[in-house]
Design a protein around this motif. Structure first.
Motif, PDB file in Angstrom:
ATOM      1  N   SER A 180       0.859  -1.197   0.000  1.00  0.00           N
ATOM      2  CA  SER A 180       0.000   0.000   0.000  1.00  0.00           C
ATOM      3  C   SER A 180       0.892   1.243   0.000  1.00  0.00           C
ATOM      4  CB  SER A 180      -0.879   0.001   1.250  1.00  0.00           C
ATOM      5  OG  SER A 180      -0.081   0.222   2.414  1.00  0.00           O
ATOM      6  N   GLY A 181       0.281   2.405  -0.220  1.00  0.00           N
ATOM      7  CA  GLY A 181       1.043   3.651  -0.209  1.00  0.00           C
ATOM      8  C   GLY A 181       1.758   3.870   1.119  1.00  0.00           C
ATOM      9  N   GLY A 182       1.061   3.603   2.219  1.00  0.00           N
ATOM     10  CA  GLY A 182       1.663   3.759   3.540  1.00  0.00           C
ATOM     11  C   GLY A 182       2.827   2.808   3.748  1.00  0.00           C
ATOM     12  N   GLU A 183       2.675   1.575   3.252  1.00  0.00           N
ATOM     13  CA  GLU A 183       3.761   0.587   3.381  1.00  0.00           C
ATOM     14  C   GLU A 183       4.962   0.977   2.515  1.00  0.00           C
ATOM     15  OE1 GLU A 183       1.248  -3.500   4.391  1.00  0.00           O
ATOM     16  OE2 GLU A 183       1.538  -2.892   2.303  1.00  0.00           O
ATOM     17  N   GLN A 184       4.693   1.521   1.321  1.00  0.00           N
ATOM     18  CA  GLN A 184       5.797   1.970   0.460  1.00  0.00           C
ATOM     19  C   GLN A 184       6.589   3.092   1.147  1.00  0.00           C
ATOM     20  OE1 GLN A 184       4.820   2.609  -3.805  1.00  0.00           O
ATOM     21  NE2 GLN A 184       2.890   1.585  -3.333  1.00  0.00           N
ATOM     22  N   GLN A 185       5.868   3.994   1.823  1.00  0.00           N
ATOM     23  CA  GLN A 185       6.573   5.076   2.512  1.00  0.00           C
ATOM     24  C   GLN A 185       7.372   4.538   3.701  1.00  0.00           C
ATOM     25  OE1 GLN A 185       8.146   7.572   1.960  1.00  0.00           O
ATOM     26  NE2 GLN A 185       6.731   9.309   1.938  1.00  0.00           N
ATOM     27  N   ARG A 186       6.892   3.467   4.330  1.00  0.00           N
ATOM     28  CA  ARG A 186       7.657   2.855   5.422  1.00  0.00           C
ATOM     29  C   ARG A 186       8.949   2.234   4.894  1.00  0.00           C
ATOM     30  NH1 ARG A 186       3.498  -0.412   9.319  1.00  0.00           N
ATOM     31  NH2 ARG A 186       1.614   0.563   8.520  1.00  0.00           N
ATOM     32  N   VAL A 187       8.885   1.611   3.717  1.00  0.00           N
ATOM     33  CA  VAL A 187      10.107   1.087   3.084  1.00  0.00           C
ATOM     34  C   VAL A 187      11.061   2.243   2.808  1.00  0.00           C
ATOM     35  CG1 VAL A 187      11.079  -0.093   1.067  1.00  0.00           C
ATOM     36  CG2 VAL A 187       8.910  -0.889   2.037  1.00  0.00           C
ATOM     37  N   SER A 188      10.504   3.351   2.332  1.00  0.00           N
ATOM     38  CA  SER A 188      11.308   4.533   2.040  1.00  0.00           C
ATOM     39  C   SER A 188      12.012   5.050   3.304  1.00  0.00           C
ATOM     40  CB  SER A 188      10.395   5.621   1.445  1.00  0.00           C
ATOM     41  OG  SER A 188      11.065   6.844   1.338  1.00  0.00           O
ATOM     42  N   ILE A 189      11.314   5.011   4.440  1.00  0.00           N
ATOM     43  CA  ILE A 189      11.913   5.456   5.704  1.00  0.00           C
ATOM     44  C   ILE A 189      13.014   4.487   6.129  1.00  0.00           C
ATOM     45  CG2 ILE A 189      11.478   5.809   8.180  1.00  0.00           C
ATOM     46  CD1 ILE A 189       8.652   6.827   7.340  1.00  0.00           C
ATOM     47  N   ALA A 190      12.746   3.181   6.008  1.00  0.00           N
ATOM     48  CA  ALA A 190      13.777   2.178   6.347  1.00  0.00           C
ATOM     49  C   ALA A 190      15.017   2.378   5.483  1.00  0.00           C
ATOM     50  CB  ALA A 190      13.211   0.770   6.160  1.00  0.00           C
ATOM     51  N   ARG A 191      14.794   2.659   4.199  1.00  0.00           N
ATOM     52  CA  ARG A 191      15.923   2.906   3.285  1.00  0.00           C
ATOM     53  C   ARG A 191      16.691   4.168   3.712  1.00  0.00           C
ATOM     54  NH1 ARG A 191      14.030   4.458  -2.508  1.00  0.00           N
ATOM     55  NH2 ARG A 191      13.407   6.255  -1.251  1.00  0.00           N
ATOM     56  N   ALA A 192      15.969   5.191   4.155  1.00  0.00           N
ATOM     57  CA  ALA A 192      16.620   6.431   4.596  1.00  0.00           C
ATOM     58  C   ALA A 192      17.502   6.209   5.820  1.00  0.00           C
ATOM     59  CB  ALA A 192      15.562   7.495   4.901  1.00  0.00           C
ATOM     60  N   LEU A 193      17.193   5.146   6.587  1.00  0.00           N
ATOM     61  CA  LEU A 193      17.948   4.848   7.815  1.00  0.00           C
ATOM     62  C   LEU A 193      19.100   3.873   7.577  1.00  0.00           C
ATOM     63  CD1 LEU A 193      14.894   4.342  10.230  1.00  0.00           C
ATOM     64  CD2 LEU A 193      16.303   6.395  10.002  1.00  0.00           C
ATOM     65  N   ALA A 194      19.278   3.459   6.334  1.00  0.00           N
ATOM     66  CA  ALA A 194      20.215   2.371   6.005  1.00  0.00           C
ATOM     67  C   ALA A 194      21.643   2.617   6.476  1.00  0.00           C
ATOM     68  CB  ALA A 194      20.196   2.090   4.503  1.00  0.00           C
ATOM     69  N   ASN A 195      22.096   3.875   6.418  1.00  0.00           N
ATOM     70  CA  ASN A 195      23.490   4.175   6.783  1.00  0.00           C
ATOM     71  C   ASN A 195      23.606   4.931   8.106  1.00  0.00           C
ATOM     72  OD1 ASN A 195      24.657   2.899   4.511  1.00  0.00           O
ATOM     73  ND2 ASN A 195      24.165   4.669   3.240  1.00  0.00           N
ATOM     74  N   ASP A 196      22.580   4.753   8.972  1.00  0.00           N
ATOM     75  CA  ASP A 196      22.582   5.371  10.308  1.00  0.00           C
ATOM     76  C   ASP A 196      22.794   6.881  10.259  1.00  0.00           C
ATOM     77  OD1 ASP A 196      22.377   2.755  11.551  1.00  0.00           O
ATOM     78  OD2 ASP A 196      24.504   2.504  11.065  1.00  0.00           O
ATOM     79  N   PRO A 197      21.929   7.608   9.552  1.00  0.00           N
ATOM     80  CA  PRO A 197      22.102   9.061   9.452  1.00  0.00           C
ATOM     81  C   PRO A 197      21.825   9.756  10.782  1.00  0.00           C
ATOM     82  CG  PRO A 197      19.963   8.452   8.604  1.00  0.00           C
ATOM     83  CD  PRO A 197      20.683   7.166   8.904  1.00  0.00           C
ATOM     84  N   THR A 198      22.281  10.995  10.890  1.00  0.00           N
ATOM     85  CA  THR A 198      21.963  11.808  12.056  1.00  0.00           C
ATOM     86  C   THR A 198      20.874  12.830  11.712  1.00  0.00           C
ATOM     87  OG1 THR A 198      23.764  13.316  11.463  1.00  0.00           O
ATOM     88  CG2 THR A 198      24.264  11.594  13.071  1.00  0.00           C
ATOM     89  N   ILE A 199      20.672  13.039  10.401  1.00  0.00           N
ATOM     90  CA  ILE A 199      19.681  14.010   9.920  1.00  0.00           C
ATOM     91  C   ILE A 199      18.742  13.312   8.935  1.00  0.00           C
ATOM     92  CG2 ILE A 199      19.331  16.197   8.689  1.00  0.00           C
ATOM     93  CD1 ILE A 199      22.387  16.731   9.336  1.00  0.00           C
ATOM     94  N   LEU A 200      17.445  13.576   9.073  1.00  0.00           N
ATOM     95  CA  LEU A 200      16.454  13.038   8.156  1.00  0.00           C
ATOM     96  C   LEU A 200      15.742  14.215   7.489  1.00  0.00           C
ATOM     97  CD1 LEU A 200      15.870  10.055   7.672  1.00  0.00           C
ATOM     98  CD2 LEU A 200      13.977  10.209   9.294  1.00  0.00           C
TER      99      LEU A 200
END
Length: 220
Positions: free
Chosen positions: A142-162
């Motif tokens: 679903s759209g919400g699930e796709q955005q959750r994947v996007s958030i997980a991907r954004a966290l892939a390299n342990d960022p300090t800023i989102l």
């Protein structure tokens, strides 16, 4: 909370050529983004919100003025150093998810990783509530699930800023709340600095600071 500035804009101007004229997207913006803050930026289309976000993400450089990242002018970094800084410090969340449709959820999360780590990718998908959906393709989410994947991907390299550009722009009210609760948790529990651009007042309510922009200026 550590009050050091992770990003600072000093009299920042950004001008784009358009035909024979120039469009002033930012007009002398001054802004300090503190470590651990959660800022929502609102304003009409063309107010300079996305330009500001691109500069904060070192995706562009100012026409005039200075953008500091951790106290250092981003223009003092080489192109290679800027790319490294983006990869290791900044996670990006987009309105239209920007997932690779031919890859499953797990592969999408692993895509930006400096060192591919399947177990870490699974843990990130678990973190955003997608346990057991590792092998789903984009059209199976679903759209919400796709955005959750996007958030997980954004966290892939342990960022300090989102940095989130209209993260709920494609979502209904229920999914907006779910996604924003998740982003708020990343700020409150994990200490991530969040900068969100949004048109959605409901989405902005989750932030602890609100900035309003108009015609390339911060008006509040």
């Amino acid at each position: 909370m550590n009050n050091s500035n992770v990003i600072e804009f000093k009299d920042v101007w950004k001008t784009y050529p358009m035909g024979t004229e120039e469009v002033k997207a930012l007009r002398g913006v001054n802004l300090k983004i503190k470590k651990g803050s959660f800022i929502a930026i609102m304003g009409p289309s063309g107010s300079g919100k996305s330009t500001l976000l691109h500069l904060a993400g070192i995706l562009d450089t100012p026409t005039k003025g200075t953008v500091l990242m951790n106290g250092k002018n981003i223009e003092d970094y080489s192109g290679k150093e800027q790319a490294k800084l983006r990869r290791e410090n900044i996670g990006f969340i987009f309105q239209r998810f920007n997932l690779m449709p031919q890859l499953n959820a797990l592969e999408n999360v692993m895509l930006p990783m400096i060192t591919a780590d399947k177990e870490k990718a699974k843990k990130l998908l678990d973190k955003v509530g997608l346990s057991g959906k590792y092998n789903r393709l984009q059209n199976q989410l679903s759209g919400g699930e796709q955005q959750r994947v996007s958030i997980a991907r954004a966290l892939a390299n342990d960022p300090t800023i989102l940095l989130a550009d209209e993260p709920t722009g494609e979502l209904d009210t229920q999914n907006t709340k779910i996604i924003m609760e998740l982003i708020k948790d990343l700020n409150e529990k994990d200490g991530l600095t969040i900068v969100e651009v949004t048109h959605n007042p409901l989405s902005a309510e989750f932030a602890t600071e609100l900035i309003k922009m108009q015609d390339g200026n911060i008006i509040r």
